[in-house]
Scaffold this active site. Structure first.
Site, PDB file in Angstrom:
ATOM      1  N   HIS A  13      -4.004   3.426  -3.363  1.00  0.00           N
ATOM      2  CA  HIS A  13      -3.995   2.854  -2.204  1.00  0.00           C
ATOM      3  C   HIS A  13      -3.298   1.601  -1.622  1.00  0.00           C
ATOM      4  CE1 HIS A  13      -6.027   1.687   1.709  1.00  0.00           C
ATOM      5  NE2 HIS A  13      -6.140   0.577   1.083  1.00  0.00           N
ATOM      6  N   ARG A  61     -22.988 -17.076  36.994  1.00  0.00           N
ATOM      7  CA  ARG A  61     -24.054 -16.361  37.870  1.00  0.00           C
ATOM      8  C   ARG A  61     -24.373 -17.051  38.915  1.00  0.00           C
ATOM      9  NH1 ARG A  61     -30.043 -14.201  35.588  1.00  0.00           N
ATOM     10  NH2 ARG A  61     -30.493 -12.719  37.428  1.00  0.00           N
ATOM     11  N   ASP A  72      -8.892   7.832   7.108  1.00  0.00           N
ATOM     12  CA  ASP A  72     -10.268   7.989   6.926  1.00  0.00           C
ATOM     13  C   ASP A  72     -10.832   6.548   7.460  1.00  0.00           C
ATOM     14  OD1 ASP A  72     -10.644  10.694   5.840  1.00  0.00           O
ATOM     15  OD2 ASP A  72      -9.423   9.902   4.221  1.00  0.00           O
ATOM     16  N   GLY A  73     -10.272   5.476   7.070  1.00  0.00           N
ATOM     17  CA  GLY A  73     -10.789   4.310   7.495  1.00  0.00           C
ATOM     18  C   GLY A  73     -10.721   4.165   8.910  1.00  0.00           C
ATOM     19  N   HIS A 129       0.828  -1.262   0.143  1.00  0.00           N
ATOM     20  CA  HIS A 129      -0.004   0.127   0.071  1.00  0.00           C
ATOM     21  C   HIS A 129       1.018   1.167  -0.007  1.00  0.00           C
ATOM     22  CE1 HIS A 129      -2.335  -3.377   1.701  1.00  0.00           C
ATOM     23  NE2 HIS A 129      -3.477  -2.727   1.327  1.00  0.00           N
ATOM     24  N   HIS A 144      -1.795  -0.946   7.299  1.00  0.00           N
ATOM     25  CA  HIS A 144      -1.433  -1.197   5.823  1.00  0.00           C
ATOM     26  C   HIS A 144      -0.286  -0.466   5.432  1.00  0.00           C
ATOM     27  CE1 HIS A 144      -4.254   2.020   5.987  1.00  0.00           C
ATOM     28  NE2 HIS A 144      -3.852   2.483   4.727  1.00  0.00           N
ATOM     29  N   ASN A 178      -6.788  12.330   3.558  1.00  0.00           N
ATOM     30  CA  ASN A 178      -6.875  12.529   2.165  1.00  0.00           C
ATOM     31  C   ASN A 178      -7.924  12.362   1.242  1.00  0.00           C
ATOM     32  OD1 ASN A 178      -7.040   9.603   1.779  1.00  0.00           O
ATOM     33  ND2 ASN A 178      -4.946   9.433   2.108  1.00  0.00           N
ATOM     34  N   GLU A 192     -17.351  -2.176  24.687  1.00  0.00           N
ATOM     35  CA  GLU A 192     -16.804  -3.382  24.725  1.00  0.00           C
ATOM     36  C   GLU A 192     -15.483  -3.645  24.046  1.00  0.00           C
ATOM     37  OE1 GLU A 192     -21.022  -4.482  26.411  1.00  0.00           O
ATOM     38  OE2 GLU A 192     -20.107  -3.505  24.561  1.00  0.00           O
ATOM     39  N   HIS A 235     -28.942 -13.298  25.826  1.00  0.00           N
ATOM     40  CA  HIS A 235     -27.757 -13.053  26.954  1.00  0.00           C
ATOM     41  C   HIS A 235     -27.293 -14.351  27.367  1.00  0.00           C
ATOM     42  CE1 HIS A 235     -29.278  -8.917  27.038  1.00  0.00           C
ATOM     43  NE2 HIS A 235     -28.401  -8.470  28.014  1.00  0.00           N
ATOM     44  N   PRO A 255      -6.154  -4.089  11.064  1.00  0.00           N
ATOM     45  CA  PRO A 255      -7.281  -3.912  11.263  1.00  0.00           C
ATOM     46  C   PRO A 255      -7.677  -2.389  11.846  1.00  0.00           C
ATOM     47  CG  PRO A 255      -7.067  -5.779  12.626  1.00  0.00           C
ATOM     48  CD  PRO A 255      -5.753  -4.909  12.232  1.00  0.00           C
ATOM     49  N   PHE A 293     -21.211 -11.163  25.396  1.00  0.00           N
ATOM     50  CA  PHE A 293     -20.683  -9.919  24.747  1.00  0.00           C
ATOM     51  C   PHE A 293     -19.186  -9.902  24.400  1.00  0.00           C
ATOM     52  CE2 PHE A 293     -24.238  -7.555  27.420  1.00  0.00           C
ATOM     53  CZ  PHE A 293     -25.087  -7.757  26.357  1.00  0.00           C
ATOM     54  N   SER A 337     -22.139  -6.695  38.465  1.00  0.00           N
ATOM     55  CA  SER A 337     -22.433  -7.897  38.100  1.00  0.00           C
ATOM     56  C   SER A 337     -21.166  -8.803  37.529  1.00  0.00           C
ATOM     57  CB  SER A 337     -23.303  -7.959  36.883  1.00  0.00           C
ATOM     58  OG  SER A 337     -24.428  -7.423  37.192  1.00  0.00           O
TER      59      SER A 337
END
Length: 660
Positions: free
Chosen positions: A263, A521, A157-158, A27, A67, A187, A412, A474, A117, A438, A385
C-alpha cells in the site's frame, strides 16, 4: 508475448513504481492494481482532450484515492497532458515539482480535484454530476446536447469506509444522477491488513439500497470485461452506477501483490527488477517506455480528442440558432458577471429597522438570483432557518434538474464536498448552508475549498450565544477561530444590511478564495457608519475627533454594543474610535498604510468585543489590550439574558476599558 494493450497497461505500472522508488516515498499498491481499469476507461470510453484539458464538455475523472497519484500522473504523461515529462515523473513528491504527493487542482494539467482525504473525491464527483445535470437542463435544446458528459470517480475500500461517501451516494441515488459512474477498486486490503478486520459489509447491497445500478468485474485485469461494465453503466441514465472491480493490490510485483505492505511504501529495487521481469518489460532502465507505447497513447489521445471537435461544430451551430442561449452561456461562465452589483444602489441599500443578518442575507440572495442566474445552492435541511431558499427558482431534483434550490438533507460534510464539486465543474456560483455550530462538520471540505482556491460560499447562521434557548450544543464559540485559522479563507461576520451586502459581493466576486458568511438569529440595528469599506475587512465605523485614546474593535452583533459603549465613554470625556472588523482575513490583505490608518500602533488601549472565543484577537489588541469575549461554553436561556450574564453589556465594556 504481451499484447499492445497489456503493454500499455504495464507502462502505467512501471512508471508508477519507478516514480515512487525514485522518491523513496509513495503508494504503489493502487496504481499497480488499478492500472487496467484506468487504462480501459481513459483509452476507450472517456471523452477528453490532452491538448485542451479545460474543454467544457469533457468527461470528468476524479481519483478519490489520491494517495495513488502516480497512477494519474502516469496517465497524464502517457496521454500527453500539459507536457508532463518523464523528468516530471522522476521528480515525484519533490519540492516544486509538477507531481506532488497527492493530486493538486490548478497545479498539474488534467487534475480535476485535489484529493487525498479518503471519500472526499467521491463526494466531489457527486457535485460535478449534479452540475452536469443542472446545466444540461438549462442549456440543451433538441439536437443540441451542448452539456452531455459523464463523471467518473475511482476509489477503494478506504473511500467506501469513510462516512462522507455514504452521505454523498445516498443523495446521488435519490437524485438519479445517471451520468455518475463510480469505479470501486476492491482489493480487500487496508494499511493494517485485510479489510475483514473492520469492514465486512456487502458494499454492493449498500449501493443498491442507495439507488445505484451495481455491476461487478471479477478480474481487475480483464480489459474487455471492464469495458463492457463501463458501457453498461453509461447505458443506464436513470441511475448512477457503481462498478466493483476486484483487483489485487500491488499486482505485478510477486513479493508484494495482495499484501498490505504494497500500500504505502516503495517496492524496493529488487522487487522492481522482479516486477519488470514478471511483466515482461523490455528494459530495467528507470522510466523506460518503448516508443511504440508512446505512439499508441498518442493515437488514443487523438481519437478521444475528436469528440471535442464534433462538440465545437455543434456548439457553433447552437449559438447561431439560439443567440439568447449563447448570451446566457457567457453569463454563466464569466467570472466578472457579479461585478454588475457594484453600481446597483438597491443592492447596497441599508435596512430601515433592526433585522437579523440571516434575514438580510436571504433578501440579498433573492435580490441577486435574477442578476446572477447561475446562483445554485441550498442548505443541509435548514433553508427556512438559514434563509437560503431562492423564491420561484424551483427545486433541483430527479424530475426537475433545472431547479436552482438544492436540498442536501442532513449531510453537512457531503454538502460541502458537493459544493466543491459544483465549483470544480464550472459554470455555477454555488453556496451551501447550515448552522454555524455545525461548521465543524464542514471543516474538512472547507479546508479543501481553500486549498483548491475555489470561491465556494458557506452560509452559517445562528452565529453565537444569540442562539439562546437551544443551549450550548447549538451555540458556536470556537468555530470562528477555527475558520479564521484557515489560510485563503474569508470569514465575514457582518453587523447590518450594508455589511451583509458587502459579504455577498465579496463572495460572488472572489476568484480564488472561499467565503463564509456568519450571520445572526437575533435582530441587529442598522449602523449609521456602515459602508462598502467593509470590503476591506476592517474599517472605522464610528470615530472621534483627533487621535483616539481607546479603540474598540467588534464584529457582527457586537458592533452596536461597541458604538453604545463609545457613547458612554465619550460622555465621560474619553476619545474613542470604533472599528468594525467583519473579516480579519481581508483586513490582513490590505496595505500596511491602510491598516495603520485604522489601527494606529500608537494607540495601545484596545478592546475587542465579540460573543465568541478570544482566540486570534491578540494580534489586534496587543499586550496592553483586552477582550470582552466568551471564556467557555454558552448556556440555555433567552439570548438577552445570556448576553447580560456573559458580560456583553455597555457597563462591562466600559469597566474593561477603564481597567486598561
Amino acid at each position: 508475448m504481451k499484447t499492445l494493450q497489456e503493454s500499455a497497461v504495464n507502462a502505467i505500472r512501471v512508471l508508477s513504481a519507478d516514480g515512487i522508488q525514485k522518491a523513496k516515498s509513495g503508494h504503489p499498491g493502487l496504481p499497480l492494481g488499478a492500472a487496467s481499469a484506468a487504462y480501459e476507461l481513459w483509452a476507450n470510453h472517456m471523452n477528453h482532450n490532452p491538448a485542451d484539458p479545460d474543454w467544457p464538455d469533457r468527461d470528468r475523472f476524479v481519483l478519490s484515492g489520491g494517495h495513488g497519484s502516480m497512477l494519474l500522473y502516469s496517465l497524464l504523461h502517457l496521454f500527453g497532458y500539459g507536457d508532463l515529462s518523464r523528468e516530471d515523473l522522476s521528480q515525484f513528491r519533490q519540492f516544486g515539482s509538477m507531481t506532488p504527493g497527492h493530486p493538486e487542482y490548478r497545479h498539474t494539467a488534467g487534475v480535476e480535484a485535489t484529493t487525498g482525504p479518503l471519500g472526499q473525491g467521491m463526494a466531489m464527483a457527486v457535485g460535478m454530476a449534479m452540475a452536469e445535470a443542472h446545466l444540461a437542463a438549462v442549456f440543451n435544446k433538441e439536437n443540441y446536447p451542448v452539456v452531455d458528459h459523464f463523471t467518473y470517480v475511482l476509489g477503494g475500500d478506504g473511500c467506501m469506509m469513510e462516512g462522507i461517501s455514504s452521505e454523498a451516494f445516498s443523495l446521488a441515488g435519490t437524485l438519479g444522477l445517471g451520468k455518475l459512474i463510480v469505479l470501486y477498486d476492491s482489493n480487500s486490503i487496508s494499511i493494517e491488513g485485510s479489510t475483514d478486520i473492520a469492514f465486512t459489509e456487502n458494499v454492493q447491497k449498500r449501493m443498491e439500497a442507495f439507488g445505484f445500478q451495481t455491476i461487478t468485474v471479477e478480474d481487475g485485469n480483464d480489459l474487455p470485461a471492464i469495458g463492457a461494465a463501463i458501457e453498461e453503466a453509461r447505458a443506464d441514465l436513470t441511475r448512477p452506477s457503481f462498478i466493483t472491480i476486484k483487483t489485487q493490490i500491488g499486482y505485478g510485483c510477486p513479493a508484494k501483490q495482495g499484501k498490505a505492505s504494497a500500500h504505502g511504501e516503495p517496492l524496493g529495487e529488487d522487487n522492481i527488477k522482479a516486477m519488470k521481469e514478471f511483466l515482461e518489460w523490455p528494459s530495467q532502465e528507470p522510466f523506460y517506455v518503448p516508443q511504440e507505447i508512446y505512439d499508441h497513447y498518442r493515437e488514443l489521445a487523438a481519437e478521444r480528442a475528436e469528440a471535442e471537435s464534433v462538440w465545437k461544430t455543434m456548439f457553433a451551430a447552437y449559438c447561431q440558432e439560439y443567440p439568447e442561449m449563447e448570451k446566457l452561456w457567457n453569463q454563466y461562465h464569466d467570472p466578472e458577471t457579479a461585478k454588475c452589483l457594484w453600481e446597483d444602489e438597491e443592492f447596497w441599500k441599508q435596512s430601515e429597522k433592526p433585522e437579523a443578518t440571516r434575514n438580510l442575507s436571504g433578501k440579498t440572495l433573492n435580490y441577486m438570483k435574477d442578476k446572477l442566474p447561475n446562483l445554485f445552492g441550498g442548505s443541509a435541511d435548514l433553508a427556512p432557518s438559514n434563509k437560503t431558499n431562492m423564491a420561484g427558482a424551483g427545486d433541483f431534483s430527479k424530475a426537475t434538474p433545472e431547479g436552482r434550490n438544492l436540498h442536501f438533507g442532513v449531510r453537512e460534510q457531503a454538502m460541502s464536498a458537493i459544493g466543491n464539486g459544483l465549483m470544480l465543474h464550472g459554470g455555477l456560483k454555488a453556496y451551501v448552508a447550515t448552522f454555524f455550530v455545525f461548521s465543524d462538520y464542514t471543516k474538512p471540505m472547507a479546508r479543501l475549498s481553500a486549498l483548491m482556491k475555489l470561491p465556494l460560499t458557506f452560509v452559517f447562521t445562528h452565529d453565537s450565544i444569540g442562539v439562546g434557548e437551544d443551549g450550548p450544543t447549538h451555540e458556536p464559540i470556537e468555530q470562528m477561530a477555527m475558520l479564521r485559522a484557515l489560510p485563503n479563507f474569508h470569514v465575514f461576520r457582518p453587523c447590518d444590511a450594508v455589511e451583509t451586502a458587502a459579504a455577498w459581493y465579496s463572495a460572488m466576486t472572489s476568484e480564488d478564495a472561499p467565503t463564509a458568511l456568519v450571520l445572526t438569529r437575533q435582530n441587529l440595528a442598522p449602523m449609521a457608519g456602515s459602508s462598502r469599506e467593509a470590503l476591506k475587512g476592517g474599517y472605522i465605523i464610528d470615530d472621534c475627533e483627533g487621535t483616539p485614546e481607546v479603540i474598540l474593535i467588534a464584529s457582527g452583533s457586537e458592533v452596536e454594543l461597541a458604538v453604545k459603549s463609545k457613547e458612554a465613554l465619550a460622555a465621560e470625556g474619553m476619545k474613542v474610535r470604533v472599528v468594525s472588523m467583519p473579516c480579519m482575513d481581508l483586513f490582513e490583505e490590505q496595505s500596511e498604510e491602510y491598516k495603520e490608518s485604522v489601527l494606529p500602533k500608537a494607540v495601545r488601549k484596545r478592546v475587542a468585543v465579540e460573543a465568541l472565543s478570544d482566540f486570534g484577537w491578540g494580534r489586534y489588541v496587543g499586550l496592553d489590550g483586552a477582550c470582552v469575549t466568551m471564556k467557555g461554553f454558552g448556556a440555555s436561556g433567552p439570548y438577552a439574558k445570556l448576553f447580560e450574564h456573559f458580560g456583553f453589556t455597555v457597563e462591562h465594556v466600559v469597566e474593561v476599558v477603564k481597567g486598561l
